[in-house]
Design a protein around this motif. Structure first.
Motif, PDB file in Angstrom:
ATOM      1  N   LEU A 146      76.291 105.512  96.293  1.00 23.82           N
ATOM      2  CA  LEU A 146      77.242 104.396  96.356  1.00 23.82           C
ATOM      3  C   LEU A 146      78.337 104.676  97.383  1.00 23.82           C
ATOM      4  N   THR A 147      78.862 105.887  97.373  1.00 24.47           N
ATOM      5  CA  THR A 147      79.957 106.222  98.290  1.00 24.47           C
ATOM      6  C   THR A 147      79.504 106.221  99.739  1.00 24.47           C
ATOM      7  N   LYS A 148      78.450 106.959 100.031  1.00 24.21           N
ATOM      8  CA  LYS A 148      78.024 107.105 101.432  1.00 24.21           C
ATOM      9  C   LYS A 148      77.391 105.831 101.972  1.00 24.21           C
TER      10      LYS A 148
ATOM     11  N   LEU B 228      83.403  98.854 100.342  1.00 22.73           N
ATOM     12  CA  LEU B 228      84.099 100.005  99.775  1.00 22.73           C
ATOM     13  C   LEU B 228      84.691  99.669  98.415  1.00 22.73           C
ATOM     14  N   GLY B 229      85.319  98.486  98.317  1.00 26.55           N
ATOM     15  CA  GLY B 229      85.895  98.075  97.042  1.00 26.55           C
ATOM     16  C   GLY B 229      84.849  97.917  95.954  1.00 26.55           C
TER      17      GLY B 229
ATOM     18  N   ILE C  24      73.179 110.874  87.835  1.00 22.75           N
ATOM     19  CA  ILE C  24      74.540 110.330  88.004  1.00 22.75           C
ATOM     20  C   ILE C  24      75.131 110.787  89.333  1.00 22.75           C
ATOM     21  N   ASN C  25      74.933 112.046  89.681  1.00 19.69           N
ATOM     22  CA  ASN C  25      75.430 112.536  90.972  1.00 19.69           C
ATOM     23  C   ASN C  25      74.787 111.795  92.134  1.00 19.69           C
TER      24      ASN C  25
ATOM     25  N   LYS D  22      81.633 100.072  91.099  1.00 22.21           N
ATOM     26  CA  LYS D  22      80.322 100.465  90.575  1.00 22.21           C
ATOM     27  C   LYS D  22      80.268 101.962  90.272  1.00 22.21           C
ATOM     28  N   ARG D  23      80.929 102.762  91.107  1.00 20.56           N
ATOM     29  CA  ARG D  23      80.930 104.204  90.872  1.00 20.56           C
ATOM     30  C   ARG D  23      81.638 104.540  89.569  1.00 20.56           C
ATOM     31  N   ARG D  24      82.728 103.833  89.289  1.00 17.46           N
ATOM     32  CA  ARG D  24      83.439 104.061  88.029  1.00 17.46           C
ATOM     33  C   ARG D  24      82.572 103.688  86.837  1.00 17.46           C
TER      34      ARG D  24
END
Length: 474
Positions: free
Chosen positions: A223-225, A280-281, A216-217, A286-288
């Motif tokens: 996804l963020t980077k 970013l959106g 998960i991490n 997806k991260r949530r």
């Protein structure tokens, strides 16, 4: 160029309001253990005192955005009437809108934080623990696109300067006429350099631990980077392409390029903004989804560093951190003296630019045309614009009661209902300068070797005296 400016500012206003509305309009929802940027237990979210804060903030935010959406559209109509008045009103509106947004974000946050402290909703263990996932840290370099992909775009941007120089020579563009295009070039280059710096910073920023599960991490940080690297690269390339398109049009047509070219340039700039925000959106959504699948998420209660509405943690060496109220935004760490100095200097620079703009605009509104002769050199001056010439430069002098039937494009100057001052280009007249104030009933037309000068003032006898003096000399 007034219609072109109208659509540019109209699109800009819509983009600003709608983005702010969407980006910060959901802070009252319970996400990642927080509501309005404050960590509280899920069991407390449904409490009446919590819901009162959330519902009031949601209603006020919606009303505020609708009002400003309408105001921004009405303000843009002033661009067609008087650009000088418009730029003052638009600047005031933008400052008030930003201040209003800031207040409506911070007010419920501070109320929620006070409510949390009053009820003792604290996570003492999560305040001090530091979590590290060594597997994710080892894979850090593989989570995003490489920053070196910015370099070809920067090389192309540098080539744009050469194209501008060729255009200045081809169309005999004066430094005053070329100034706006060089400003746009500097802005475009600066934005691409900024995106490169942000890209490097994102890559070097430590990964965040969301869970006890490495998968998960890894997924959340990737996804963020990855989304940040894609956004920065896409926006940087489109930003450069936008200016190169404008530079090519400038090379073909000179400063009096068709308004459609500005419209296309504006569409390309909007595309750069869209391609910056879309990845970013999507990554946030997806991260949530990834974090929602975690049966035992880890939350670090660092609300004390955000209690004022901005981040201030002297133990954190990072200058930029993920924003508490908008996960696709970055926030400064105000615990560092350098950040305070930088932000203070930025605010001072912004204030100076606003004051300079107001001074410039008021100079046009109250401009007086001054005609002088000294040592055989004639000069017209108004609102900081000046044209000097000698008797040998004069080809003809004419006194007329109306402007030529021509389409003029303002290349550097000001236009209003009662004035036309600065550098212009006519489709038939060519390069010219205007010093026109009043109702333009008496207009002095001076044809020089390299341009045409038009001058007038409310006092008709004064214009006639200019004509007599120049006619006698020529």
């Amino acid at each position: 160029m007034d219609w072109g400016l109208f659509f540019i500012f109209l699109g800009t206003d819509l983009l600003i309001v709608l983005l702010c509305w969407y980006s910060y309009g959901k802070s009252g929802e319970y996400k990642e253990g927080m509501v309005h940027g404050v960590h509280i237990p899920w069991s407390c979210f449904s409490r009446p005192d919590v819901q009162v804060i959330c519902q009031k903030a949601k209603k006020t935010w919606k009303i505020f955005q609708w009002i400003n959406l309408v105001i921004s559209l009405l303000v843009c109509l002033l661009c067609l009437y008087d650009f000088t008045v418009f730029i003052i009103v638009w600047s005031v509106w933008l400052l008030l809108y930003i201040a209003g947004d800031y207040y409506l974000i911070l007010a419920p946050h501070r109320k929620m934080y006070r409510l949390k402290m009053e009820n003792g909703w604290l996570h003492e263990k999560s305040k001090k623990i530091v979590r590290i996932d060594t597997v994710v840290s080892a894979a850090s370099d593989k989570l995003a696109l490489r920053w070196q992909w910015h370099l070809p775009a920067l090389i192309l941007a540098c080539g744009g300067a050469y194209l501008l120089r060729l255009a200045d020579t081809k169309h005999a563009v004066s430094s005053e006429e070329a100034f706006p295009f060089w400003i746009m070039y500097a802005s475009s280059l600066g934005i691409s350099v900024l995106f490169l710096i942000l890209h490097v910073g994102i890559l070097r920023h430590p990964n965040k631990v969301y869970s006890d599960q490495t998968e998960i991490n890894l997924a959340a940080n990737r996804l963020t980077k990855h989304s940040w690297s894609v956004s920065l690269l896409s926006a940087s390339w489109l930003n450069v392409i936008s200016f190169l398109y404008l530079a090519v049009c400038y090379f073909r047509h000179g400063p009096s390029m068709p308004e459609m070219n500005y419209a296309v340039y504006f569409v390309l700039i909007i595309s750069a903004a869209v391609f910056f925000l879309l990845p970013l959106g999507r990554s946030v959504k997806k991260r949530r989804e990834v974090l929602a699948a975690d049966p035992s998420p880890l939350f670090i209660d660092d609300d004390e560093y955000w209690k004022n509405g901005w981040y201030s943690n002297p133990n954190d060496p990072h200058i930029l951190v993920q924003d508490r109220f908008n996960s696709i935004n970055l926030s400064f760490n105000f615990a560092h003296t350098g950040v305070k100095v930088f932000v203070g200097a930025l605010c001072a620079l912004t204030a100076a630019i606003i004051l300079w703009t107001v001074s410039l605009v008021s100079g046009f509104e109250n401009a007086q045309v001054v005609f002088t002769r000294e040592d055989g050199v004639y000069s017209f001056e108004a609102a900081g614009y000046e044209c000097e010439f000698t008797r040998d430069d004069i080809l003809s002098v004419t006194l007329t009661d109306k402007m030529p039937d021509d389409k003029f494009t303002r290349t550097n100057g000001g236009s209003g209902k009662d004035y036309q001052i600065g550098h212009f280009r006519g489709k038939e007249t060519g390069k010219c300068m205007m010093f026109l104030t009043g109702d333009y009933t008496d207009i002095l037309k001076i044809e020089l070797k390299d341009m045409t000068v038009f001058a007038s003032c409310p006092e008709g006898k004064t214009v006639e005296s200019w004509y007599q003096e120049l006619e006698n000399e020529s």
